[in-house]
Write a protein that holds these residues in place. Structure first.
Motif, PDB file in Angstrom:
ATOM      1  N   SER A  84       0.848  -1.187   0.000  1.00 48.90           N
ATOM      2  CA  SER A  84       0.000   0.000   0.000  1.00 48.90           C
ATOM      3  C   SER A  84       0.885   1.238   0.000  1.00 48.90           C
ATOM      4  CB  SER A  84      -0.904   0.014   1.232  1.00 48.90           C
ATOM      5  OG  SER A  84      -1.721  -1.133   1.269  1.00 48.90           O
ATOM      6  N   TYR A  85       0.513   2.251  -0.767  1.00 49.79           N
ATOM      7  CA  TYR A  85       1.347   3.440  -0.845  1.00 49.79           C
ATOM      8  C   TYR A  85       0.570   4.591  -1.481  1.00 49.79           C
ATOM      9  CZ  TYR A  85       1.851   1.983  -5.735  1.00 49.79           C
ATOM     10  OH  TYR A  85       1.592   1.608  -7.027  1.00 49.79           O
ATOM     11  N   ILE A  86       1.128   5.776  -1.350  1.00 49.74           N
ATOM     12  CA  ILE A  86       0.650   6.983  -2.040  1.00 49.74           C
ATOM     13  C   ILE A  86       1.811   7.542  -2.835  1.00 49.74           C
ATOM     14  CG2 ILE A  86      -0.223   9.325  -1.753  1.00 49.74           C
ATOM     15  CD1 ILE A  86      -1.548   8.425   0.840  1.00 49.74           C
ATOM     16  N   ASP A  87       1.594   7.830  -4.097  1.00 48.55           N
ATOM     17  CA  ASP A  87       2.670   8.325  -4.959  1.00 48.55           C
ATOM     18  C   ASP A  87       2.222   9.590  -5.692  1.00 48.55           C
ATOM     19  OD1 ASP A  87       5.098   8.335  -6.519  1.00 48.55           O
ATOM     20  OD2 ASP A  87       3.859   7.684  -8.201  1.00 48.55           O
ATOM     21  N   PRO A  88       2.846  10.748  -5.412  1.00 49.07           N
ATOM     22  CA  PRO A  88       2.608  11.936  -6.237  1.00 49.07           C
ATOM     23  C   PRO A  88       3.349  11.783  -7.559  1.00 49.07           C
ATOM     24  CG  PRO A  88       4.206  12.449  -4.555  1.00 49.07           C
ATOM     25  CD  PRO A  88       3.762  11.037  -4.300  1.00 49.07           C
ATOM     26  N   THR A  89       2.748  11.064  -8.482  1.00 42.60           N
ATOM     27  CA  THR A  89       3.384  10.794  -9.765  1.00 42.60           C
ATOM     28  C   THR A  89       3.801  12.089 -10.446  1.00 42.60           C
ATOM     29  OG1 THR A  89       1.878   8.909  -9.926  1.00 42.60           O
ATOM     30  CG2 THR A  89       3.158   9.458 -11.886  1.00 42.60           C
ATOM     31  N   ILE A  90       2.921  13.083 -10.390  1.00 48.53           N
ATOM     32  CA  ILE A  90       3.243  14.431 -10.879  1.00 48.53           C
ATOM     33  C   ILE A  90       2.767  15.435  -9.835  1.00 48.53           C
ATOM     34  CG2 ILE A  90       2.872  16.154 -12.680  1.00 48.53           C
ATOM     35  CD1 ILE A  90       2.324  13.883 -14.638  1.00 48.53           C
ATOM     36  N   ALA A  91       3.638  16.311  -9.411  1.00 45.87           N
ATOM     37  CA  ALA A  91       3.288  17.406  -8.498  1.00 45.87           C
ATOM     38  C   ALA A  91       4.307  18.506  -8.748  1.00 45.87           C
ATOM     39  CB  ALA A  91       3.301  16.936  -7.052  1.00 45.87           C
ATOM     40  N   LYS A  92       4.055  19.348  -9.735  1.00 46.69           N
ATOM     41  CA  LYS A  92       5.100  20.258 -10.203  1.00 46.69           C
ATOM     42  C   LYS A  92       4.548  21.627 -10.568  1.00 46.69           C
ATOM     43  CE  LYS A  92       4.738  19.012 -15.095  1.00 46.69           C
ATOM     44  NZ  LYS A  92       5.460  18.623 -16.336  1.00 46.69           N
ATOM     45  N   LEU A  93       5.453  22.593 -10.573  1.00 42.27           N
ATOM     46  CA  LEU A  93       5.234  23.918 -11.123  1.00 42.27           C
ATOM     47  C   LEU A  93       5.981  24.016 -12.454  1.00 42.27           C
ATOM     48  CD1 LEU A  93       5.702  26.123  -7.945  1.00 42.27           C
ATOM     49  CD2 LEU A  93       3.537  25.644  -9.115  1.00 42.27           C
ATOM     50  N   THR A  94       5.353  24.656 -13.427  1.00 37.13           N
ATOM     51  CA  THR A  94       5.969  24.820 -14.745  1.00 37.13           C
ATOM     52  C   THR A  94       5.995  26.304 -15.115  1.00 37.13           C
ATOM     53  OG1 THR A  94       5.224  22.653 -15.517  1.00 37.13           O
ATOM     54  CG2 THR A  94       5.812  24.267 -17.196  1.00 37.13           C
ATOM     55  N   TRP A  95       7.190  26.767 -15.439  1.00 37.95           N
ATOM     56  CA  TRP A  95       7.372  28.147 -15.906  1.00 37.95           C
ATOM     57  C   TRP A  95       7.738  28.106 -17.387  1.00 37.95           C
ATOM     58  CZ3 TRP A  95      11.618  30.541 -18.115  1.00 37.95           C
ATOM     59  CH2 TRP A  95      11.546  31.934 -18.240  1.00 37.95           C
ATOM     60  N   GLN A  96       7.045  28.869 -18.211  1.00 37.19           N
ATOM     61  CA  GLN A  96       7.297  28.912 -19.652  1.00 37.19           C
ATOM     62  C   GLN A  96       7.369  30.356 -20.128  1.00 37.19           C
ATOM     63  OE1 GLN A  96       4.042  26.309 -21.140  1.00 37.19           O
ATOM     64  NE2 GLN A  96       5.645  25.278 -22.304  1.00 37.19           N
ATOM     65  N   ARG A  97       8.380  30.611 -20.951  1.00 34.55           N
ATOM     66  CA  ARG A  97       8.497  31.911 -21.596  1.00 34.55           C
ATOM     67  C   ARG A  97       9.337  31.736 -22.856  1.00 34.55           C
ATOM     68  NH1 ARG A  97       9.357  37.139 -18.049  1.00 34.55           N
ATOM     69  NH2 ARG A  97       7.238  36.460 -17.554  1.00 34.55           N
ATOM     70  N   GLY A  98       8.764  32.108 -23.980  1.00 34.20           N
ATOM     71  CA  GLY A  98       9.467  31.948 -25.241  1.00 34.20           C
ATOM     72  C   GLY A  98       9.780  30.487 -25.513  1.00 34.20           C
ATOM     73  N   ASN A  99      11.039  30.208 -25.819  1.00 33.34           N
ATOM     74  CA  ASN A  99      11.465  28.838 -26.103  1.00 33.34           C
ATOM     75  C   ASN A  99      11.902  28.073 -24.862  1.00 33.34           C
ATOM     76  OD1 ASN A  99      11.030  29.356 -28.807  1.00 33.34           O
ATOM     77  ND2 ASN A  99      13.161  29.852 -29.234  1.00 33.34           N
ATOM     78  N   TRP A 100      11.774  28.692 -23.677  1.00 29.13           N
ATOM     79  CA  TRP A 100      12.290  28.077 -22.459  1.00 29.13           C
ATOM     80  C   TRP A 100      11.162  27.541 -21.586  1.00 29.13           C
ATOM     81  CZ3 TRP A 100      17.380  27.256 -21.535  1.00 29.13           C
ATOM     82  CH2 TRP A 100      18.299  27.960 -22.328  1.00 29.13           C
ATOM     83  N   GLN A 101      11.457  26.434 -20.904  1.00 25.46           N
ATOM     84  CA  GLN A 101      10.521  25.862 -19.939  1.00 25.46           C
ATOM     85  C   GLN A 101      11.307  25.276 -18.778  1.00 25.46           C
ATOM     86  OE1 GLN A 101       7.266  23.278 -21.331  1.00 25.46           O
ATOM     87  NE2 GLN A 101       7.810  21.823 -19.717  1.00 25.46           N
ATOM     88  N   ILE A 102      10.827  25.537 -17.551  1.00 24.30           N
ATOM     89  CA  ILE A 102      11.432  24.969 -16.346  1.00 24.30           C
ATOM     90  C   ILE A 102      10.339  24.275 -15.543  1.00 24.30           C
ATOM     91  CG2 ILE A 102      12.677  25.438 -14.206  1.00 24.30           C
ATOM     92  CD1 ILE A 102      13.867  27.901 -15.523  1.00 24.30           C
TER      93      ILE A 102
END
Length: 394
Positions: A84-102
């Motif tokens: 039994s478990y809990i997994d945050p498979t995705i839990a993220k912030l995304t910053w995008q500007r122009g051709n860049w993404q973080i």
């Protein structure tokens, strides 16, 4: 009931769950389900495992350049077994500007073009509790910086730690011959599972060719195993190493040619390489029924031919996937991996379909047959099983 193991720091979950309140626009959906897995032949396995599962998904924009994404999966066994478990498979912030993404947080990254298995998909650890064939991934802590040019994408990853494989109850053998005690896992890195790994990737396309190349330095996701003769169990050992790899897919009409290859330099073991060569053929409607059928043929090679712990060192995968374009979104998959040396094999049959607007049912049958004790598939000969699930989506 089994205790639930949260396999990621709770602070990240709290942050992710709090994000929607401040979002300009956000979505919220998911599912709850029940699963039953029945092991048919192996006396050492629990004959049935029943589980409750669920997933919450949310995403939205916080500002013009900042967004969040959340995918939280969990399960609990109903029979007192571990797993039994809990997994945050995705839990993220995304910053995008122009051709860049973080991207910063937990994320799920998939690399590879082959169908039966992937040797270049090295970022995320596999969720073998959820999927016997390692198709599902666990969330990975990361900071990912991406630059998107017209015909190429450059990615850099900083990976502060990773999740160990969860082998659930020690009564499971997982096709390894002995039960695994993952509570005693060891690490070659002095900082253990908190070691920071790094990866770089370049991907793009030229005409009908799509490609990707990568380099990775850090903790290798697949552990080696050491035998504890006192308890007759296997102890996972995660080693350090470097690896480089490439994938390519060339499309010509309904025919797709595929390649994956990786070379690995473990710090404390011999260098080895693995490769996949494959082809996929796509067929449209069959006898007037709106559908899509894919036929697969792949060859797997691993230079560790004399290592009995390596299951797919000289094998062929044959499979098909049938998608019915109807209101039920029916999918049927059939696949088998055959050892070309002695004919040992492992195969699966899977059917998944909606039975109403909100309900989806799945059925899977896994069968293995092996007689050569020197073959990596030998210890999988007794993992025959039936799997049934019912999921309600909201």
């Amino acid at each position: 009931m089994a205790s639930v193991r949260i396999i990621r720091p709770a602070a990240a979950l709290s942050l992710a769950l709090a994000l929607p309140a401040g979002a300009d626009t956000f979505s919220l959906d998911g599912f709850v389900g029940i699963e039953a897995r029945n092991f048919l032949t192996f006396d050492g396995e629990p004959r049935q495992i029943y589980s409750l599962t669920g997933e919450i998904r949310s995403g939205g924009a916080l500002t013009d350049s900042l967004s969040y994404d959340l995918r939280l999966y969990g399960r609990t066994n109903l029979d007192g077994l571990d797993g039994s478990y809990i997994d945050p498979t995705i839990a993220k912030l995304t910053w995008q500007r122009g051709n860049w993404q973080i991207d910063a947080g937990y994320d799920l990254v998939f690399w590879g073009v082959a169908e039966g298995r992937n040797v270049v998909n090295v970022i995320n650890q596999r969720d073998q509790i959820r999927d016997q064939f390692f198709d599902q991934g666990l969330g990975q802590r990361m900071i990912a910086v991406r630059y998107f040019a017209p015909s190429v994408t450059v990615e850099a990853f900083v990976l502060p730690g990773f999740e160990e494989l969860d082998f659930g109850a020690t009564g499971r053998t997982w096709g390894l011959g002995l039960p695994v005690d993952d509570s005693r896992s060891t690490f070659e890195a002095s900082d253990g599972a908190d070691h920071t790994d790094f990866a770089l990737r370049l991907s793009g396309g030229v005409g009908n060719l799509e490609y990707g190349i990568f380099a990775f330095d850090g903790t290798l996701r697949q552990p080696e195993f050491q035998v504890d003769t006192a308890t007759n169990t296997l102890i996972p050992n995660y080693v350090q190493g470097e690896q480089i790899g490439a994938e390519a897919q060339y499309t010509t009409g309904p025919l797709l040619y595929k390649f994956e290859g990786v070379k690995v330099w473990p710090d404390s073991d011999s260098t080895y390489w693995s490769a996949i060569l494959g082809v996929e053929y796509i067929i449209g409607d069959i006898i007037g029924i709106p559908s899509e059928t894919s036929l697969f043929a792949e060859y797997y090679h691993d230079s560790r031919r004399d290592d009995p712990s390596v299951a797919f060192e000289n094998d062929i995968f044959l499979g098909t996937q049938f998608r019915l374009s109807n209101t039920f979104d029916t999918e049927i998959e059939l696949g088998v991996i055959i050892d070309t040396d002695d004919g040992d094999f492992i195969g699966s049959f899977n059917v998944s379909s909606r039975i109403s607007d909100n309900l989806r049912a799945s059925f899977e049958y896994i069968y293995a047959d092996a007689s050569d004790q020197s073959d990596g598939l030998f210890n999988s000969r007794d993992i025959d099983q039936l799997f049934v699930s019912l999921e309600w989506y909201f």
